[in-house]
Design a protein around this motif. Sequence first.
Motif, mmCIF file in Angstrom:
data_model
loop_
_atom_site.group_PDB
_atom_site.id
_atom_site.type_symbol
_atom_site.label_atom_id
_atom_site.label_comp_id
_atom_site.label_asym_id
_atom_site.label_seq_id
_atom_site.Cartn_x
_atom_site.Cartn_y
_atom_site.Cartn_z
ATOM 1 N N GLU A 154 0.836 -1.207 0.000
ATOM 2 C CA GLU A 154 0.000 0.000 0.000
ATOM 3 C C GLU A 154 0.865 1.250 0.000
ATOM 4 O O GLU A 154 0.592 2.226 -0.707
ATOM 5 N N ALA A 157 2.343 1.672 -3.445
ATOM 6 C CA ALA A 157 1.360 2.193 -4.395
ATOM 7 C C ALA A 157 1.130 3.689 -4.182
ATOM 8 O O ALA A 157 1.032 4.462 -5.134
ATOM 9 N N LYS A 158 1.094 4.095 -2.931
ATOM 10 C CA LYS A 158 0.884 5.512 -2.603
ATOM 11 C C LYS A 158 2.064 6.340 -3.094
ATOM 12 O O LYS A 158 1.888 7.398 -3.702
ATOM 13 N N LYS A 159 3.279 5.835 -2.859
ATOM 14 C CA LYS A 159 4.472 6.553 -3.292
ATOM 15 C C LYS A 159 4.543 6.612 -4.824
ATOM 16 O O LYS A 159 4.932 7.621 -5.385
ATOM 17 N N LEU A 160 4.145 5.530 -5.478
ATOM 18 C CA LEU A 160 4.166 5.492 -6.934
ATOM 19 C C LEU A 160 3.198 6.514 -7.525
ATOM 20 O O LEU A 160 3.505 7.188 -8.493
ATOM 21 N N SER A 161 2.031 6.645 -6.902
ATOM 22 C CA SER A 161 1.051 7.600 -7.442
ATOM 23 C C SER A 161 1.495 9.026 -7.147
ATOM 24 O O SER A 161 1.243 9.933 -7.868
#
Length: 161
Positions: A154, A157-161
């Motif tokens: 999670e 994913a947050k860092k990627l977005s």
Amino acid sequence: MFRTTLFTLTLLSLPILPLAAQEGKKNADDPAAAAASKFRDDPNDADALTSYINETLLAAIQVMDTDPKATLKGIDALDAYMDKVQSASPGVRSALARGRALTKAYRQRAELQSTSLEDLQTKLKADPADSNALQSYFQKVAMEIAPLARSEPEAAAKKLS
């Protein structure tokens, strides 16, 4: 293309071993020192040179995440060592070429490790067509997200977005 892919796969498949020796420590338990000694005894022994290059690089890259400057120092020392090698042996010349390719790749990664994502974003904003800056940016993002991907998907994913 095939050679580039094979080279990349070779880099990625290198095992990261525990640091075998601290800087300046040369004894029988130090694989790099043992390989260097064997190569000094026979300057045409490509296997000994390859072992020295591999052991020295492994020790240098072991600390890349925590101390990229120490990694660069180890890579610089290996480059200096390879510059002094004098041999007509095709095997030794081939080992030197592989060693130089590896030090170049790991130098780039260590330099990228010490560069902030914000600095890379600033470069991209200044020149969006700069392919080197774009490649560095993607590599840096991957370096930051990869450790999180398995343990904290999670957060990754947050860092990627």
